[in-house]
Enzyme design. Sequence first.
Site, PDB file in Angstrom:
ATOM      1  N   SER A 118      41.542  38.100  33.131  1.00  0.00           N
ATOM      2  CA  SER A 118      41.312  38.350  34.558  1.00  0.00           C
ATOM      3  C   SER A 118      40.463  37.308  35.266  1.00  0.00           C
ATOM      4  CB  SER A 118      40.673  39.731  34.753  1.00  0.00           C
ATOM      5  OG  SER A 118      41.595  40.741  34.446  1.00  0.00           O
ATOM      6  N   LYS A 151      33.802  39.385  43.480  1.00  0.00           N
ATOM      7  CA  LYS A 151      34.935  40.259  43.180  1.00  0.00           C
ATOM      8  C   LYS A 151      34.556  41.702  43.523  1.00  0.00           C
ATOM      9  CE  LYS A 151      37.889  41.497  39.207  1.00  0.00           C
ATOM     10  NZ  LYS A 151      38.110  41.252  37.760  1.00  0.00           N
ATOM     11  N   SER A 163      42.710  40.029  37.183  1.00  0.00           N
ATOM     12  CA  SER A 163      42.355  40.851  38.325  1.00  0.00           C
ATOM     13  C   SER A 163      41.381  40.195  39.293  1.00  0.00           C
ATOM     14  CB  SER A 163      41.757  42.174  37.821  1.00  0.00           C
ATOM     15  OG  SER A 163      40.573  41.936  37.062  1.00  0.00           O
TER      16      SER A 163
END
Length: 528
Positions: A229, A130, A205
Amino acid sequence: MALSRLEKAQVWLFKAVMGLLFMLFRLLSPRSTSMPGKKLPPVSDPLLLDSATQLAKKIRRKEVSSVEVVRAYIDRIQEVNPFVNAVIKDRFDAALLEASQVDKLIEEETGGEEVLEDRLPLLGVPLSVKESFALQGMPFTTGLVSRRGVVATVDAPPVALLKRAGAIPLGVTNTPELCMWSETHNHLSGITNNPYDLERIVGGSSGGEGSILAAAGAVIGVGSDIGGSIRMPCFFNGIFGHKTTPGVVSPDNQYPLPTGRHAEFVSSGPMCRYAEDLLPMLKIMAGPNAHMLSLNTKVELTKLRFFTIPHDGGSPMTFPINKDLLEIQRKVVQRLEADLGVEVQEVNFPELRYSFQIWNTYMGLPDEKGKPPQAFSELMGEPGRPIWPLWELLKWMVGKSEHTMAAIGLALIEMTHSKPSPFILQQKEKLQKKVDELLGADGVFLYPTHPRVAPKHHHPLFRPFDFAYTGIINILGLPVTQCPLGLNEEGLPLGLQVVAGKLQDHLTLEVALFLEKTFGGWRDPGAK
């Protein structure tokens, strides 16, 4: 005791603001860049269908080379990324060089397979990261236009630990702006698409991670979670993910850093297609804190106490749970009872009706020194002055804003914050006590991840508080594993959360293995 008139007015105001923003978005936003009717190509290389655990074993045994595995994943990313826009910067040349060095190391190793497994358990296995985690030499922007050109100079601790265990990063994946929205979209890297339906969201996210893992462009990845997330992207994309008990996996060298009391609620953890990879990844990512968890303890599922919570009790902030999701949770209960011989007790906590208000309140509390969390409008304006949300909205309406409508909407909502409600603080404390007493050291409960399967792009603007189903678990400080449970009639992933008591992460990881075996786990989105 019900919400006060002021709090009811705030609920109404929140919904009205977000509804207005959604209508403005539909009127003024540019034409969608999604690809209606197009479909992801199916997986054709069998190497892409092995777990990381299996790949590491094959590489150690010289049944396949690391270069072959890394090349297979590079080819797959190049095949699917034009459809999903998940990987925003690759390091393919460096990864191939590192893979060749792995193969050379294995050839020269004289201690045998066991030595390699103990020292380098993920040797030669590809990894996605990420983009909000620092990965040396890679972009470190978190989707903020003003951070364009920022490059990580170090590795975040979980990434460093995975690399030290032999994993090879292939690149970094997309996030929402500043990691604070349930759809992965920003004005630096664009919007990320769901592999099962390119017109639908991937969540956020850790949405880029969820998308590329589901598309078989990665086998393992890392995510972070302060309101869902990890879990929402895993749910929408039909993969496994684990939100670790807070305080175990280091949050250092991520952006934005936790402020206020956020460190109590944020967690990093593994994301993957195969449940057997969760435990070894978590052992590595926890590093020196692994001793806090009982990850080497054998779990006998028949000796656990199981509970199911079918919904939040009818919160005015969230939409009702979809029938498909209620039904799949009932099926999980039936299989647990039939296959394990356990009794699954249904429980309900009235305090869950206030999940969003609890999350929103606690996210705004100051730290022990009285310092409040950094304002979202400040983060949006960095490295300069804070933005003015209303002015930014006007700029967006004429196509001049560098920010997404979701980020502007969050900054607008931040303007409505008031002093913490004693009633909401009380509801959280009551809920915490009830849940902790229920779970103890041997309890697990099932809970929906979201009221519906992956929605169409931008629709979360109209239903912004549905993340409360995941957010409340952050505030309670509990470990939770997101588990896929097949596809619905539309071909979209189903799933649920498996939650345990604090530091009892090993329980939910074991349940994940059972659910994968029972319901089939990840499904190739191109094979529908």
